[in-house]
Each structure stands twice: as C-alpha cells, then as structure tokens.
Design a protein around this motif. Structure first.
Motif, PDB file in Angstrom:
ATOM      1  N   ALA A  78     -17.036  38.889 110.666  1.00 43.08           N
ATOM      2  CA  ALA A  78     -17.543  39.149 109.314  1.00 43.08           C
ATOM      3  C   ALA A  78     -19.073  39.101 109.271  1.00 43.08           C
ATOM      4  CB  ALA A  78     -16.964  38.130 108.333  1.00 43.08           C
ATOM      5  N   GLY A  79     -19.689  38.731 110.386  1.00 40.96           N
ATOM      6  CA  GLY A  79     -21.144  38.647 110.430  1.00 40.96           C
ATOM      7  C   GLY A  79     -21.685  37.401 109.767  1.00 40.96           C
ATOM      8  N   ARG A  80     -20.857  36.367 109.657  1.00 38.71           N
ATOM      9  CA  ARG A  80     -21.259  35.140 108.968  1.00 38.71           C
ATOM     10  C   ARG A  80     -20.856  33.922 109.788  1.00 38.71           C
ATOM     11  NH1 ARG A  80     -22.031  35.936 103.313  1.00 38.71           N
ATOM     12  NH2 ARG A  80     -21.601  38.067 102.761  1.00 38.71           N
ATOM     13  N   MET A  81     -21.761  33.450 110.599  1.00 36.80           N
ATOM     14  CA  MET A  81     -21.518  32.206 111.323  1.00 36.80           C
ATOM     15  C   MET A  81     -22.356  31.131 110.640  1.00 36.80           C
ATOM     16  SD  MET A  81     -20.013  30.413 113.580  1.00 36.80           S
ATOM     17  CE  MET A  81     -19.251  31.551 114.685  1.00 36.80           C
ATOM     18  N   PRO A  82     -21.745  30.334 109.766  1.00 40.68           N
ATOM     19  CA  PRO A  82     -22.511  29.328 109.021  1.00 40.68           C
ATOM     20  C   PRO A  82     -23.159  28.299 109.952  1.00 40.68           C
ATOM     21  CG  PRO A  82     -20.300  29.591 108.119  1.00 40.68           C
ATOM     22  CD  PRO A  82     -20.330  30.330 109.411  1.00 40.68           C
ATOM     23  N   TRP A  83     -24.343  27.876 109.572  1.00 41.90           N
ATOM     24  CA  TRP A  83     -25.058  26.867 110.348  1.00 41.90           C
ATOM     25  C   TRP A  83     -24.230  25.605 110.549  1.00 41.90           C
ATOM     26  CZ3 TRP A  83     -28.792  27.812 113.469  1.00 41.90           C
ATOM     27  CH2 TRP A  83     -29.677  28.861 113.213  1.00 41.90           C
ATOM     28  N   VAL A 116     -24.624  29.125 117.915  1.00 39.30           N
ATOM     29  CA  VAL A 116     -25.950  28.952 117.304  1.00 39.30           C
ATOM     30  C   VAL A 116     -26.678  30.300 117.279  1.00 39.30           C
ATOM     31  CG1 VAL A 116     -28.224  27.871 117.578  1.00 39.30           C
ATOM     32  CG2 VAL A 116     -26.143  26.495 117.822  1.00 39.30           C
ATOM     33  N   VAL A 117     -26.608  31.038 118.366  1.00 35.64           N
ATOM     34  CA  VAL A 117     -27.239  32.371 118.414  1.00 35.64           C
ATOM     35  C   VAL A 117     -26.622  33.272 117.344  1.00 35.64           C
ATOM     36  CG1 VAL A 117     -27.510  34.461 119.822  1.00 35.64           C
ATOM     37  CG2 VAL A 117     -27.918  32.216 120.837  1.00 35.64           C
ATOM     38  N   GLN A 118     -25.300  33.208 117.175  1.00 37.05           N
ATOM     39  CA  GLN A 118     -24.639  34.017 116.153  1.00 37.05           C
ATOM     40  C   GLN A 118     -25.088  33.594 114.747  1.00 37.05           C
ATOM     41  OE1 GLN A 118     -23.668  36.603 117.464  1.00 37.05           O
ATOM     42  NE2 GLN A 118     -21.469  36.627 117.811  1.00 37.05           N
ATOM     43  N   SER A 119     -25.319  32.304 114.553  1.00 37.37           N
ATOM     44  CA  SER A 119     -25.830  31.839 113.253  1.00 37.37           C
ATOM     45  C   SER A 119     -27.223  32.386 112.993  1.00 37.37           C
ATOM     46  CB  SER A 119     -25.858  30.310 113.200  1.00 37.37           C
ATOM     47  OG  SER A 119     -24.565  29.788 113.170  1.00 37.37           O
ATOM     48  N   VAL A 120     -28.060  32.393 114.020  1.00 30.76           N
ATOM     49  CA  VAL A 120     -29.409  32.956 113.880  1.00 30.76           C
ATOM     50  C   VAL A 120     -29.318  34.428 113.504  1.00 30.76           C
ATOM     51  CG1 VAL A 120     -31.510  33.564 115.146  1.00 30.76           C
ATOM     52  CG2 VAL A 120     -30.501  31.295 115.433  1.00 30.76           C
ATOM     53  N   ARG A 121     -28.465  35.161 114.198  1.00 36.14           N
ATOM     54  CA  ARG A 121     -28.305  36.595 113.903  1.00 36.14           C
ATOM     55  C   ARG A 121     -27.781  36.819 112.494  1.00 36.14           C
ATOM     56  NH1 ARG A 121     -25.594  38.699 119.533  1.00 36.14           N
ATOM     57  NH2 ARG A 121     -27.519  38.664 120.762  1.00 36.14           N
ATOM     58  N   ALA A 122     -26.804  36.041 112.086  1.00 38.59           N
ATOM     59  CA  ALA A 122     -26.238  36.197 110.737  1.00 38.59           C
ATOM     60  C   ALA A 122     -27.287  35.886 109.681  1.00 38.59           C
ATOM     61  CB  ALA A 122     -25.024  35.280 110.565  1.00 38.59           C
ATOM     62  N   HIS A 123     -28.108  34.868 109.930  1.00 37.11           N
ATOM     63  CA  HIS A 123     -29.147  34.488 108.978  1.00 37.11           C
ATOM     64  C   HIS A 123     -30.209  35.579 108.866  1.00 37.11           C
ATOM     65  CE1 HIS A 123     -31.589  31.839 106.560  1.00 37.11           C
ATOM     66  NE2 HIS A 123     -32.614  32.057 107.356  1.00 37.11           N
ATOM     67  N   ARG A 125     -29.762  38.804 109.338  1.00 39.91           N
ATOM     68  CA  ARG A 125     -29.201  40.015 108.726  1.00 39.91           C
ATOM     69  C   ARG A 125     -29.148  39.932 107.218  1.00 39.91           C
ATOM     70  NH1 ARG A 125     -25.643  40.688 113.357  1.00 39.91           N
ATOM     71  NH2 ARG A 125     -24.258  39.116 112.520  1.00 39.91           N
ATOM     72  N   ARG A 126     -28.933  38.723 106.692  1.00 36.49           N
ATOM     73  CA  ARG A 126     -28.788  38.579 105.242  1.00 36.49           C
ATOM     74  C   ARG A 126     -30.138  38.352 104.597  1.00 36.49           C
ATOM     75  NH1 ARG A 126     -25.022  33.930 104.349  1.00 36.49           N
ATOM     76  NH2 ARG A 126     -25.006  33.654 106.563  1.00 36.49           N
ATOM     77  N   PRO A 127     -30.540  39.251 103.699  1.00 40.71           N
ATOM     78  CA  PRO A 127     -31.803  39.017 102.998  1.00 40.71           C
ATOM     79  C   PRO A 127     -31.644  37.852 102.028  1.00 40.71           C
ATOM     80  CG  PRO A 127     -30.707  40.961 102.118  1.00 40.71           C
ATOM     81  CD  PRO A 127     -29.900  40.488 103.298  1.00 40.71           C
ATOM     82  N   SER A 128     -32.692  37.061 101.928  1.00 43.45           N
ATOM     83  CA  SER A 128     -32.621  35.902 101.042  1.00 43.45           C
ATOM     84  C   SER A 128     -32.694  36.317  99.573  1.00 43.45           C
ATOM     85  CB  SER A 128     -33.731  34.904 101.379  1.00 43.45           C
ATOM     86  OG  SER A 128     -34.980  35.545 101.286  1.00 43.45           O
ATOM     87  N   VAL A 129     -33.412  37.388  99.280  1.00 42.53           N
ATOM     88  CA  VAL A 129     -33.522  37.899  97.916  1.00 42.53           C
ATOM     89  C   VAL A 129     -33.121  39.366  97.952  1.00 42.53           C
ATOM     90  CG1 VAL A 129     -35.089  38.358  96.005  1.00 42.53           C
ATOM     91  CG2 VAL A 129     -35.431  36.329  97.439  1.00 42.53           C
TER      92      VAL A 129
END
Length: 147
Positions: A78-83, A116-123, A125-129
């Motif tokens: 899903a592209g979402r690996m939570p921290w 952890v790398v997947q969390s970095v990538r997911a973070h 990709r998602r714009p904060s605003v």
C-alpha cells in the motif's frame, strides 16, 4: 475519462520476515518434535516442561512473526510502512542481536533495516500538505456532483 496508473509497490521487508519466521518455526518443530509429540499424546493442557518452553518459544514467536510479516507485506504494497512498525521491529532485532549475537535475530535485523528504508520511502512519497490545486479541484468536483 482519465486512466489511472496502477502502481504496484514491492514488498521486501514483510516477505523477508515471513521467510525468517517460517525457518524459525521449522527449526523449532524439528528440534522439539519428540517433546511436542509426547505432550500432545499425554494431553497438551498443563503439559509445560523445560523442553516444551523451548518449543513454545520457537512456535509462538515464529507464528507471531509470520502474522507480522503478512501485515507488513500489506503495508508495503500500500506504500505505507508506518514508523512505529519499522522502529519496533528494529528495536526487537537489536535487543535480540545484543542478547544472542549468533542467532536468527541477525536475519530479523536485515528485515528491520529494510522496513526502516520502506518507512523512509513511504514518508517521502506522501506530501505533508496537499497541493492547493488538488484541494480546489476536488472541492469543485464535489460541489458539481461529479466524481
């Protein structure tokens, strides 16, 4: 009509954890088969012995890890690996490697680093605003009743 591009993301950390835990469970079953077989034959309830403690460790952590690996695989796809997930796995791996340096925890550590790398990538990709145009476009479509 616009065509949506289907983006299939690769799951790496989850499948790696699944492999580690499947091997862990297999080793546990093979190593403690006589004790588990005896306990099953005599009645499982209340059958805990020191031999069964080892079997229980292998089986329960192995199966729990399989479930965690399946959940992580879904999150990665899903592209979402939570921290919290990746950091918790990393913490478990580091504690395990510290306590038993030559063990399967080294493989869990590899899966944790990948998480952890997947969390970095997911973070990233998602714009904060959300972009202003995207919000206005969505609002305009909703106001006119078009999807």
């Amino acid at each position: 009509m616009t065509r949506q591009r289907i983006d299939k993301r690769r799951a790496i950390a989850g499948p790696a954890l699944i492999i580690v835990c499947a091997l862990h469970t297999a080793v546990g079953v093979i190593a403690s088969a006589p004790a588990v077989g005896e306990a099953l034959a005599e009645g499982w309830y209340g059958a805990m012995t020191s031999e069964l403690e080892v079997a229980l460790w292998f089986l329960m952590t192995g199966f729990f890890g399989l479930v965690a690996g399946l959940a992580m695989t879904a999150l990665e796809r899903a592209g979402r690996m939570p921290w919290p997930v990746s950091i918790a796995l990393l913490t478990i791996a580091l504690i395990g490697v510290g306590a038993a340096p030559v063990s399967g925890f080294l493989f869990v550590l590899v899966a944790a680093v990948i998480a952890v790398v997947q969390s970095v990538r997911a973070h990233r990709r998602r714009p904060s605003v959300p972009e202003e145009g995207a919000v206005l476009e969505h609002s305009a479509r909703s106001a006119t009743g078009r999807a």
